[in-house]
Enzyme design. Sequence first.
Site, PDB file in Angstrom:
ATOM      1  N   GLY A 164       0.534  -0.899   0.034  1.00  0.00           N
ATOM      2  CA  GLY A 164      -0.023   0.119  -0.082  1.00  0.00           C
ATOM      3  C   GLY A 164       1.136   0.980  -0.213  1.00  0.00           C
ATOM      4  O   GLY A 164       1.764   1.343   0.248  1.00  0.00           O
ATOM      5  N   SER A 165       0.067   2.634  -0.786  1.00  0.00           N
ATOM      6  CA  SER A 165       1.474   3.486  -1.210  1.00  0.00           C
ATOM      7  C   SER A 165       0.570   4.653  -1.528  1.00  0.00           C
ATOM      8  O   SER A 165      -0.674   4.081  -2.224  1.00  0.00           O
ATOM      9  CB  SER A 165       2.413   3.500  -1.867  1.00  0.00           C
ATOM     10  OG  SER A 165       2.293   2.274  -2.989  1.00  0.00           O
ATOM     11  N   ARG A 166       1.568   5.639  -2.247  1.00  0.00           N
ATOM     12  CA  ARG A 166       0.701   6.694  -3.123  1.00  0.00           C
ATOM     13  C   ARG A 166       1.336   7.179  -3.658  1.00  0.00           C
ATOM     14  O   ARG A 166       2.864   7.088  -3.502  1.00  0.00           O
ATOM     15  CB  ARG A 166       0.072   7.700  -2.109  1.00  0.00           C
ATOM     16  CG  ARG A 166       1.162   8.378  -1.276  1.00  0.00           C
ATOM     17  CD  ARG A 166       0.097   8.991  -0.017  1.00  0.00           C
ATOM     18  NE  ARG A 166      -0.366   9.892  -0.258  1.00  0.00           N
ATOM     19  CZ  ARG A 166      -0.919  11.385   0.404  1.00  0.00           C
ATOM     20  NH1 ARG A 166      -1.242  11.104   1.469  1.00  0.00           N
ATOM     21  NH2 ARG A 166      -1.335  12.112  -0.352  1.00  0.00           N
TER      22      ARG A 166
END
Length: 227
Positions: A189-191
């Site tokens: 999970g990241s952005r």
Amino acid sequence: MRVKIHHEGTPFLITMLAILLVINAPLWLWVRPLAWAIASTAISAMLYLLVVNFFRSPRRTFTGDRKNVVVSSADGTVVALEETFEDEYLHCRCIQLSVFMSIFNVHANWFPVDGEVLYIKHHPGRFMGAYLPKSSTENERSTVVIRTTGGQLVLMRQVAGAMARRIVTYARPGHEASIEDHMGFIKLGSRIDLYLPLGTEPLVKIGDKTTGGITEVARLHPETSHA
């Protein structure tokens, strides 16, 4: 249809498959009733398919008008769209547009614009939830600055999340940037944060879903540039 796996995921998937075989094989051989083996294998298969989905490496072709377009760098959800001050490279007020990737999204990253890579820098940091605003400046992250074919500067930042432990950036200063090419990969999970010149026209809103390399998220004004 054949599923292409990103090379960043191949070692992980091989290791995971070996571990799941070690766990499930004894259940089929020695544990009764077989319901235990069936249940464990079903759960293992679903988990493995989830990880395979995460490491997919789609090749996408952008068919829209490329002039002044900004395309999403990732599959995910728009979680930030606001004016802010970027103080690492641009040192001016910009429009920040952020896309959050969950574990269900492909985690390959695309260049958001056509142009030339000017600057790359990796920053060690924390591993807070990538959906938090302060993750942009406090988490493990990698910054890429691109000069577009129209002369504007666009800053792209890969931000690690609570589960992400590795950011991979393929771009290097002097490289040609194309919105159809992968510029990196973030594991789990990241952005992605994009910092765009004031005057840029956003084409999405918070909550919208994006497809990396395909979804037009903004249009640069041809006369805007960072000082």
